[in-house]
Motif scaffolding. Structure first.
Motif, PDB file in Angstrom:
ATOM      1  N   ARG A  95       0.774  -1.387  -0.161  1.00  0.00           N
ATOM      2  CA  ARG A  95      -0.070   0.140  -0.230  1.00  0.00           C
ATOM      3  C   ARG A  95       0.874   1.658  -0.353  1.00  0.00           C
ATOM      4  NH1 ARG A  95      -4.435   2.502  -0.042  1.00  0.00           N
ATOM      5  NH2 ARG A  95      -4.723   3.931   1.711  1.00  0.00           N
ATOM      6  N   GLY A  96       1.331   0.992   0.934  1.00  0.00           N
ATOM      7  CA  GLY A  96       2.788   2.070   0.364  1.00  0.00           C
ATOM      8  C   GLY A  96       3.139   2.951  -0.768  1.00  0.00           C
ATOM      9  N   THR A  97       3.709   1.915  -1.707  1.00  0.00           N
ATOM     10  CA  THR A  97       4.545   2.441  -2.620  1.00  0.00           C
ATOM     11  C   THR A  97       3.391   2.271  -3.465  1.00  0.00           C
ATOM     12  OG1 THR A  97       5.573  -0.230  -2.171  1.00  0.00           O
ATOM     13  CG2 THR A  97       5.511   0.353  -3.893  1.00  0.00           C
ATOM     14  N   ASN A  98       2.215   1.800  -3.009  1.00  0.00           N
ATOM     15  CA  ASN A  98       1.006   2.142  -4.637  1.00  0.00           C
ATOM     16  C   ASN A  98       0.895   3.654  -3.852  1.00  0.00           C
ATOM     17  OD1 ASN A  98       0.432   0.687  -6.435  1.00  0.00           O
ATOM     18  ND2 ASN A  98      -1.174  -1.002  -4.666  1.00  0.00           N
ATOM     19  N   LEU A  99       1.216   4.117  -2.631  1.00  0.00           N
ATOM     20  CA  LEU A  99       0.370   4.851  -2.267  1.00  0.00           C
ATOM     21  C   LEU A  99       1.289   6.898  -2.676  1.00  0.00           C
ATOM     22  CD1 LEU A  99      -0.482   5.078   1.721  1.00  0.00           C
ATOM     23  CD2 LEU A  99      -2.502   6.358  -0.897  1.00  0.00           C
ATOM     24  N   ALA A 100       2.734   6.083  -3.007  1.00  0.00           N
ATOM     25  CA  ALA A 100       3.653   6.851  -3.129  1.00  0.00           C
ATOM     26  C   ALA A 100       3.942   6.866  -5.313  1.00  0.00           C
ATOM     27  CB  ALA A 100       5.609   6.072  -2.814  1.00  0.00           C
ATOM     28  N   LEU A 101       3.235   5.950  -5.133  1.00  0.00           N
ATOM     29  CA  LEU A 101       2.883   6.096  -7.036  1.00  0.00           C
ATOM     30  C   LEU A 101       2.275   7.086  -7.651  1.00  0.00           C
ATOM     31  CD1 LEU A 101       3.749   1.774  -7.701  1.00  0.00           C
ATOM     32  CD2 LEU A 101       4.941   4.288  -8.576  1.00  0.00           C
ATOM     33  N   ARG A 102       0.758   7.046  -6.598  1.00  0.00           N
ATOM     34  CA  ARG A 102      -0.590   7.828  -6.853  1.00  0.00           C
ATOM     35  C   ARG A 102      -0.178   9.593  -6.659  1.00  0.00           C
ATOM     36  NH1 ARG A 102      -4.859   6.215  -2.942  1.00  0.00           N
ATOM     37  NH2 ARG A 102      -4.018   4.137  -3.503  1.00  0.00           N
ATOM     38  N   TRP A 103       0.151   9.272  -5.063  1.00  0.00           N
ATOM     39  CA  TRP A 103       1.325  11.106  -5.660  1.00  0.00           C
ATOM     40  C   TRP A 103       2.071  11.039  -6.506  1.00  0.00           C
ATOM     41  CZ3 TRP A 103       2.477  10.005   0.944  1.00  0.00           C
ATOM     42  CH2 TRP A 103       1.117   9.444   0.868  1.00  0.00           C
ATOM     43  N   ILE A 104       3.562  10.675  -6.992  1.00  0.00           N
ATOM     44  CA  ILE A 104       4.087  10.853  -7.828  1.00  0.00           C
ATOM     45  C   ILE A 104       3.636  11.762  -8.956  1.00  0.00           C
ATOM     46  CG2 ILE A 104       6.331  10.687  -9.116  1.00  0.00           C
ATOM     47  CD1 ILE A 104       7.083   8.958  -6.962  1.00  0.00           C
ATOM     48  N   THR A 105       2.777  10.612  -9.270  1.00  0.00           N
ATOM     49  CA  THR A 105       2.186  10.740 -10.673  1.00  0.00           C
ATOM     50  C   THR A 105       0.798  11.543 -10.838  1.00  0.00           C
ATOM     51  OG1 THR A 105      -0.054   9.508 -10.818  1.00  0.00           O
ATOM     52  CG2 THR A 105       2.176   8.920 -11.625  1.00  0.00           C
ATOM     53  N   LYS A 106       0.113  12.054  -9.840  1.00  0.00           N
ATOM     54  CA  LYS A 106      -0.277  13.124  -9.426  1.00  0.00           C
ATOM     55  C   LYS A 106      -0.024  14.763  -9.282  1.00  0.00           C
ATOM     56  CE  LYS A 106      -3.658  15.170  -5.705  1.00  0.00           C
ATOM     57  NZ  LYS A 106      -3.902  15.295  -4.562  1.00  0.00           N
TER      58      LYS A 106
END
Length: 156
Positions: A95-106
């Motif tokens: 989940r941490g990796t997913n959140l990081a990727l989501r924030w970076i792309t956003k």
């Protein structure tokens, strides 16, 4: 969310050029309207821009950016006796990796600039250097968890 079945984890395959699962996950976050080839072109151009700007391995930069952006704790709303508390919980690795990727792309999309490749490359470079909007978001999440530490005993 269904109460009957537990959803199965999808298998993440590595991308064809860098043979990295992280790059494939980043591609999927960029993806719009099912145009995966276009998303891959965007990500690979961004990695080329990173290569030219930093003269380091772009895969290392992406890994470091994700490592720096991954949150350790987050808050989750929990209803207890008619009032809602923001309860801090630890974030699992996936989940941490997913959140990081989501924030970076956003935050790459929200950046000022001409094309998405440059914006994504700059956001990844900033995140690997411990600054940028995605790092600010992680710190804000940590601050929220720290402020609500008193409600940690409501953890499920």
């Amino acid at each position: 969310m269904s109460r009957r079945n537990i959803s199965k984890k999808r298998i993440v395959y590595p991308d064809p050029i860098y043979n990295s699962k992280l790059i494939n996950m980043l591609t999927v976050r960029i993806l719009k309207h099912g145009k995966k080839e276009l998303a891959q072109k965007i990500v690979y151009k961004a990695l080329d821009i990173i290569q030219n700007k930093t003269t380091k391995d772009p895969l290392e930069i992406v890994e470091k950016a994700i490592r720096n952006t991954t949150p350790l704790v987050e808050v989750k709303a929990k209803r207890v006796g008619g009032s809602t508390y923001q309860v801090p919980i630890e974030v699992r690795a996936y989940r941490g990796t997913n959140l990081a990727l989501r924030w970076i792309t956003k935050f790459a999309i929200l950046r000022a600039g001409k094309n998405i490749e440059t914006k994504l490359a700059n956001e990844l470079i900033d995140a690997s250097n411990e600054n940028g909007n995605s790092i600010r978001k992680r710190e804000e999440t940590h601050r929220m968890a720290e402020a609500n530490k008193a409600f940690a005993h409501y953890r499920y």
